[in-house]
Design an enzyme around this catalytic site. Structure first.
Site, PDB file in Angstrom:
ATOM      1  N   GLN A   9       0.827  -1.207   0.000  1.00 25.45           N
ATOM      2  CA  GLN A   9       0.000   0.000   0.000  1.00 25.45           C
ATOM      3  C   GLN A   9       0.866   1.264   0.000  1.00 25.45           C
ATOM      4  OE1 GLN A   9      -3.247  -0.809   2.513  1.00 25.45           O
ATOM      5  NE2 GLN A   9      -4.128   1.203   2.415  1.00 25.45           N
ATOM      6  N   SER A  88       4.019  -6.625   2.808  1.00 24.96           N
ATOM      7  CA  SER A  88       2.650  -6.565   3.331  1.00 24.96           C
ATOM      8  C   SER A  88       1.646  -7.069   2.298  1.00 24.96           C
ATOM      9  CB  SER A  88       2.337  -5.135   3.802  1.00 24.96           C
ATOM     10  OG  SER A  88       1.109  -5.080   4.483  1.00 24.96           O
ATOM     11  N   LEU A  89       0.795  -6.189   1.784  1.00 26.37           N
ATOM     12  CA  LEU A  89      -0.162  -6.554   0.739  1.00 26.37           C
ATOM     13  C   LEU A  89       0.533  -7.263  -0.435  1.00 26.37           C
ATOM     14  CD1 LEU A  89      -2.771  -6.162  -1.083  1.00 26.37           C
ATOM     15  CD2 LEU A  89      -1.804  -3.942  -1.660  1.00 26.37           C
ATOM     16  N   ARG A 113      -9.493  -8.711   2.713  1.00 30.29           N
ATOM     17  CA  ARG A 113      -8.479  -8.158   3.620  1.00 30.29           C
ATOM     18  C   ARG A 113      -8.656  -6.644   3.754  1.00 30.29           C
ATOM     19  NH1 ARG A 113      -3.033  -5.942   3.055  1.00 30.29           N
ATOM     20  NH2 ARG A 113      -1.560  -6.848   4.565  1.00 30.29           N
ATOM     21  N   HIS A 195      -0.496  -4.017  11.017  1.00 29.97           N
ATOM     22  CA  HIS A 195       0.560  -4.876  11.567  1.00 29.97           C
ATOM     23  C   HIS A 195       0.784  -4.641  13.058  1.00 29.97           C
ATOM     24  CE1 HIS A 195       1.334  -6.301   7.558  1.00 29.97           C
ATOM     25  NE2 HIS A 195       1.373  -5.051   7.148  1.00 29.97           N
ATOM     26  N   GLN A 244       0.336 -12.453   9.444  1.00 31.25           N
ATOM     27  CA  GLN A 244       0.903 -11.199   8.938  1.00 31.25           C
ATOM     28  C   GLN A 244       0.158  -9.942   9.394  1.00 31.25           C
ATOM     29  OE1 GLN A 244       0.105  -8.947   5.560  1.00 31.25           O
ATOM     30  NE2 GLN A 244       1.732  -9.927   4.373  1.00 31.25           N
TER      31      GLN A 244
END
Length: 293
Positions: A9, A88-89, A113, A195, A244
């Site tokens: 992101q 991440s993503l 998500r 996170h 995650q």
């Protein structure tokens, strides 16, 4: 050995993916398929939308995923990864790239998500902050010393961490880190504490969807944000992906392990060049490039 890396992101921009859509039949079909799966015309927002429209969580995450995965598909026979990783993503894009997940299944998970994270953000006023110029251990110690929820969330490269948590706790931690010699400690324009433990409701929601999804044996290892080491077991990949959302993104450690395991070049696939810059900060001599049509 060639490592392919996938951004998360923040890499979005208006017009992203338009060149793929206009110049590749494969890309065109995948974008149209994505519009159907999502139930709205994400292509219109990606190609013509304003920065504010692209910042909407339900748009941002699928948009970056689509740009990255469709570019990978367009590379065709030229795409020969020895290892993959995503920030991440970006981990979802990497899992399509190494054939653990199908394009369609991963897009559905990314959409779920995004919506689950948005919901979790609305439940708890929370934020993130970038901290520059402090050792990891000092950042971790400061977070542990502050009342309330605040944790190290992204280990992006040596001397660059992002912390995440409740508004007051993050602000207090930033003050202390400046006193400890941080070059900068500034709040980020994000909607919540990604996170961190505050994402637990989103984690539970996503876990249910992940458990129902088929994970296949990958064609090459993925270095996941949670484990930082080469993973090929579908069951382990699944567990790491669930963990995650509430665990830190250990990007520095993942890149170091990829280099230790033989990576000689990194190719960034998707919008922007942020990850290539982070790789260079881990190892200045490392060859980096961006995938192109």
């Amino acid at each position: 050995m060639k490592a392919y890396i996938y951004p998360g992101q923040g890499a979005q921009f208006s017009g992203m993916g338009l060149d793929l859509y206009e110049n590749s039949k494969v890309a065109n079909e995948l974008f149209e398929n994505a519009n159907e799966i999502l139930g709205f015309e994400i292509t219109k927002i990606m190609f013509e939308g304003t920065a504010d429209e692209l910042k909407e969580t339900k748009v941002t995450q699928p948009a970056i995923f689509l740009h990255s995965t469709i570019l990978t598909k367009v590379l065709g026979a030229d795409f020969k990864p020895d290892m993959v990783a995503g920030h991440s993503l970006g981990e979802f894009s990497a899992l399509v790239a190494n054939q653990t997940l199908t394009f369609e299944d991963a897009l559905r998970l990314v959409s779920k998500r995004a919506l689950a994270m948005q919901k979790a953000c609305e439940m708890n006023p929370s934020t993130m902050a970038a901290v520059l110029g402090l050792d990891d251990a000092i950042v971790e110690d400061v977070c542990a010393s502050v009342d309330g929820v605040v944790v190290a969330a992204n280990y992006n490269c040596p001397g660059q961490l992002v912390i995440s948590g409740e508004n007051e706790a993050v602000e207090k931690a930033c003050e202390i880190m400046k006193e400890k010699g941080a070059r900068r400690a500034l709040l980020l324009p994000v909607g919540g504490a990604f996170h961190s433990p505050l994402m637990q409701p989103a984690r539970e929601e996503l876990a249910a969807a992940i458990e129902e999804t088929l994970f296949s044996n990958p064609i090459c290892p993925i270095y996941q944000n949670v484990s930082t080491t080469a993973v090929t077991s579908p069951e382990s990949i699944k567990n790491n992906l669930i963990a995650q959302l509430t665990a830190p993104v250990k990007w520095t450690q993942s890149v170091q392990n990829m280099i230790n395991d033989g990576a000689t070049s990194f190719v960034e696939v998707g919008p922007g060049k942020v990850l290539s810059g982070l790789v260079k900060k881990v190892d200045r001599a490392m060859e980096t490039s961006s995938a192109t049509l």
